[in-house]
Design an enzyme around this catalytic site. Structure first.
Site, PDB file in Angstrom:
ATOM      1  NE  ARG A   1     100.239  21.055 146.905  1.00  0.00           N
ATOM      2  CZ  ARG A   1      99.836  21.624 145.770  1.00  0.00           C
ATOM      3  NH1 ARG A   1      99.943  22.922 145.611  1.00  0.00           N
ATOM      4  NH2 ARG A   1      99.338  20.908 144.799  1.00  0.00           N
TER       5      ARG A   1
ATOM      6  CD  GLU B   1      93.573  22.307 144.102  1.00  0.00           C
ATOM      7  OE1 GLU B   1      94.432  21.479 144.437  1.00  0.00           O
ATOM      8  OE2 GLU B   1      93.229  22.480 142.919  1.00  0.00           O
TER       9      GLU B   1
ATOM     10  CD  GLU C   1      95.020  26.248 141.248  1.00  0.00           C
ATOM     11  OE1 GLU C   1      95.383  25.169 140.745  1.00  0.00           O
ATOM     12  OE2 GLU C   1      95.145  26.504 142.449  1.00  0.00           O
TER      13      GLU C   1
ATOM     14  CD1 TRP D   1      99.756  18.451 138.607  1.00  0.00           C
ATOM     15  CD2 TRP D   1      98.359  16.771 138.109  1.00  0.00           C
ATOM     16  NE1 TRP D   1      98.584  19.014 138.141  1.00  0.00           N
ATOM     17  CE2 TRP D   1      97.712  18.001 137.833  1.00  0.00           C
ATOM     18  CE3 TRP D   1      97.672  15.583 137.866  1.00  0.00           C
ATOM     19  CZ2 TRP D   1      96.411  18.064 137.316  1.00  0.00           C
ATOM     20  CZ3 TRP D   1      96.385  15.648 137.366  1.00  0.00           C
ATOM     21  CH2 TRP D   1      95.772  16.880 137.101  1.00  0.00           C
TER      22      TRP D   1
ATOM     23  CE  LYS E   1     113.203  20.872 138.803  1.00  0.00           C
ATOM     24  NZ  LYS E   1     112.571  20.231 139.980  1.00  0.00           N
ATOM     25  CG  PHE E   2     109.707  19.952 134.480  1.00  0.00           C
ATOM     26  CD1 PHE E   2     110.458  20.657 133.540  1.00  0.00           C
ATOM     27  CD2 PHE E   2     110.370  19.198 135.432  1.00  0.00           C
ATOM     28  CE1 PHE E   2     111.844  20.589 133.542  1.00  0.00           C
ATOM     29  CE2 PHE E   2     111.756  19.126 135.443  1.00  0.00           C
ATOM     30  CZ  PHE E   2     112.496  19.825 134.494  1.00  0.00           C
TER      31      PHE E   2
HETATM   32  C1  GAL Z   1      96.445  22.608 142.026  1.00  0.00           C
HETATM   33  C2  GAL Z   1      97.010  23.466 143.144  1.00  0.00           C
HETATM   34  C3  GAL Z   1      98.089  24.411 142.644  1.00  0.00           C
HETATM   35  C4  GAL Z   1      99.047  23.689 141.746  1.00  0.00           C
HETATM   36  C5  GAL Z   1      98.281  23.064 140.615  1.00  0.00           C
HETATM   37  C6  GAL Z   1      99.140  22.344 139.617  1.00  0.00           C
HETATM   38  O1  GAL Z   1      95.897  21.452 142.543  1.00  0.00           O
HETATM   39  O2  GAL Z   1      95.987  24.208 143.756  1.00  0.00           O
HETATM   40  O3  GAL Z   1      98.757  24.961 143.753  1.00  0.00           O
HETATM   41  O4  GAL Z   1      99.710  22.716 142.476  1.00  0.00           O
HETATM   42  O5  GAL Z   1      97.370  22.119 141.135  1.00  0.00           O
HETATM   43  O6  GAL Z   1      98.369  21.747 138.598  1.00  0.00           O
END
Ligand code: GAL
Ligand code: ZN
Length: 651
Positions: free
Chosen positions: A133, A172, A329, A337, A378-379
């Site tokens: 992305r 972001e 968020e 991640w 997905k996780f």
């Molecule tokens: C943010 C992003 C989201 C999603 C999220 C996962 O950085 O804006 O789309 O990927 O992290 O933690």
């Protein structure tokens, strides 16, 4: 400026912020609760269940469309919004407002096929590929043209949709492609930006100190973005490139915003910032937003992340001078991640959400509503996990939604102004962290956290302010590592103290100007008189090294050879040399830290500086935070976060 009123047409007026934010507040009855909603990943039965579960969970806002470009424009110019109409109508029927994304965060694969030149290029010349992305060059006119066209279509189509509460531009900015487009288009844009900044090559050569290492430029075409080179690159070139990168992304944001402002002048606009990062000059960006939005992912495995999140929230509140902001968020549980992704035990999600509200957020929004079945995330946890409604996660989500709805007066309430502030400046951040410095340990976020932490531990609120604001409302001003500073800012800091303020500055400050050229005549340049001392030599410590103080405790990371020219030593090293000093200047005091004291000593130093400033701490145990928001009818609502017990009380 503070206080909430009513417009003549009866609309609720936001306490602080732009007038058109009223449109957003009008669509909500309480703190915004919900998250990113990606219905395109699911079929009709799931959509029906979504509506039911959102109602059960008390969801009142969802962010839709962030990654929907490929679905909405499957081929160039062939727009298909039918699928989205149905979702927005359903959400409107369910009483859920929509923060509508402009979909430009990630272009569809066809853009890269038709226009491979829109793909970003890294410093070493590698072109990045699609398939993930955010694979677009911030300077690409082709990308911007397609993006703006799409936004125009969207804005026209949904201008009057009853669900539309807020625009969410991109996603972001600078998260994945921040400072690494070095393609020919970006290079040409960088040259244009430099011409506008310097006017003449002579001015640029002088600012960049190009007589060093035979770098003098004779033609603008000789100048490149700072690509991979044999050794250290010109620091001012790098600094300007970072300024340029932030500005270039801001131009992308502006291009979309101009369309939205023209087509839907009454709808407020935001974009969500990544967890605190050097990438964008947020104070500059925030001026062009109706409300600031933030994404926050404290690591449940890391106890310090609770404080770091709090600091990020203080920054968000500071960006528009105390205006409430949006937590766009955060995660209900684990992310996906990190190398190891800790889950949130029972109660932690609630505490995290309330922490943001305590620090001024008008929302508790999550990534994301429903956990994806496929794809790279997905996780990653979601409000509705793979296990569905009969899960601890969804039960806690429902409890939290119900609880937030019980405090309607908090929406738009004003976070109480702090008596202390911390100075943060992005260009200084960039300059401070250049390579070829005395020590790589002088890092901005680390320094900011270390200075903010003692106040936080004492539950003393702290605002975050830029260099160009009036600091006079604050009794105490913390200035960690202000390495790069203009004479004008330095003069204003001196005037702040002379007028009675208490300032606490730390090492490696006052070293260079805005072009990263050293202020001559001895360190710390323009702060010598204010601090009542000079620094003859830096003496950074080896990795993990410490220096004992005479009275106990130790300095870490850094030390310097101080000569006192009026300042009094407060802490000395075991050999008697001064480490921490205090200088009377006019009606105020300026403290100086020539090292990073260990956390306990740092707390003691801050406590004493607070005494100078007359900043009191509430009587709460370590691990408890109390913050206050003031409602439109003047009520003070205290939010008490107990991080020891994992509990929250509001009242
Ligand atoms: C943010 C992003 C989201 C999603 C999220 C996962 O950085 O804006 O789309 O990927 O992290 O933690
Ligand atoms: Zn580029």
């Amino acid at each position: 400026m503070y206080g909430q009123g009513t417009f003549e047409d009866g609309q609720r007026q936001p306490a602080v912020g732009t007038a058109r934010l009223a449109h957003f507040y009008d669509r909500l009855d309480s703190i915004a609760y919900g998250g990113d909603y990606n219905p395109e990943q699911w079929g009709p039965e799931t959509h029906a269940e979504d509506a039911e579960l959102m109602r059960a969970a008390g969801v009142n806002l969802t962010t839709v469309g962030i990654f929907s470009w490929a679905k909405s424009e499957p081929a160039p110019g062939a727009y298909d919004f039918g699928w989205l109409d149905a979702h927005l109508d359903r959400l409107a029927d369910a009483g859920v407002a929509v923060c509508l994304a402009t979909m430009t965060a990630s272009p569809p694969p066809w853009l890269a096929r038709l226009h491979p030149e829109t793909l970003p290029v890294m410093a070493d010349g590698t072109r990045l590929h699609p398939g993930s992305r955010q694979h677009w060059c911030p300077s690409s006119p082709v990308f911007r043209q397609y993006a703006v066209r799409l936004v125009e279509q969207l804005a026209k189509r949904y201008a009057d949709h009853p669900a539309l509460a807020l625009w969410h531009i991109g996603n972001e900015f600078g998260c994945h492609i921040s400072r690494h487009c070095h393609c020919e288009v970006s290079t040409a844009a960088f040259r244009r930006w430099l011409r506008a900044r310097y006017g003449t090559l002579d001015a640029l050569n002088s600012a960049w100190s190009t007589d060093f290492w035979s770098q003098r430029y004779g033609d603008w075409e000789e100048i490149h973005t700072p690509r991979t080179a044999p050794s250290f690159r010109n620091p001012t070139q790098r600094l300007d490139y970072l300024r340029f990168s932030s500005d270039e992304l801001l131009d992308c944001y502006r291009a979309e915003k101009a369309v939205l402002d023209a087509v839907t002048p009454g709808i407020p606009v935001t974009t969500n910032f990544v967890p605190l990062a050097p990438t964008l000059d947020l104070f500059k960006w925030a001026r062009e937003m109706d409300v600031v939005s933030y994404d926050s992912y404290p690591d449940p495995h890391d106890p310090d992340s609770v404080h770091e999140a709090a600091f990020g929230y203080d920054v968000m509140r500071g960006l528009r001078d105390g205006q409430p902001w949006l937590l766009m968020e955060h995660a209900p549980g684990a992310v996906n991640w990190r190398t190891r992704n800790g889950r949130k035990p029972r109660g932690r999600m609630r505490l995290d959400s309330w922490q943001a509200v305590a620090h001024g957020a008008d929302s508790a929004l999550f990534f994301q509503w429903r956990q994806s079945r496929g794809g790279a995330e997905k996780f990653h946890s979601a409000m509705v996990p793979h296990g569905g409604r009969e899960t601890r996660m969804f039960r806690e989500v429902t409890e939290l939604g119900t609880e937030l709805a019980d405090h309607p007066a908090l929406l738009g309430s004003v976070p109480e102004r702090a008596e202390s502030a911390l100075l943060l400046d992005w260009p200084n951040w960039w300059a401070l962290e250049q390579d070829a410095h005395p020590s790589a340990d002088a890092a901005m976020l680390d320094a900011a956290h270390a200075h903010h932490r003692p106040l936080y531990d004492a539950s003393v609120p702290c605002d975050v302010v830029p260099v160009d604001r009036d600091w006079s409302p604050y009794k105490l001003l913390l200035v960690p590592n202000l390495y790069s500073v203009t004479q004008e800012t330095a003069d204003r800091l001196s005037a702040y103290v002379a007028a009675g303020g208490t300032l606490l500055m730390s090492y490696f400050s006052g070293i260079t100007d805005e072009y990263d050229r050293v202020h001559l005549g001895g360190y710390p340049g323009p702060f010598r008189e204010l601090l009542g001392l000079s620094v003859e030599e830096f003496d950074p410590l080896p990795e993990g090294g410490t220096l004992r103080f005479g009275g106990g405790g130790e300095g870490t990371l850094w030390s310097e050879e101080l000569t006192l020219e009026g300042a009094a030593p407060i802490l000395t090293y075991a050999d008697g040399r001064p480490a921490v000093t205090r200088n009377a200047h006019g009606a105020g005091h300026a403290w100086y830290l020539g090292t990073r004291p260990d956390p306990v000593t740092m707390r003691a130093v801050l406590d004493r500086a607070r005494l100078d400033a007359g900043v009191r701490a509430p009587e709460v145990p370590l691990g408890v935070q109390v913050r206050t928001r003031i409602t439109s009818d003047g009520r003070r609502v205290r939010i008490r976060l107990d991080h020891r017990e994992g509990t929250v009380t509001v009242g």
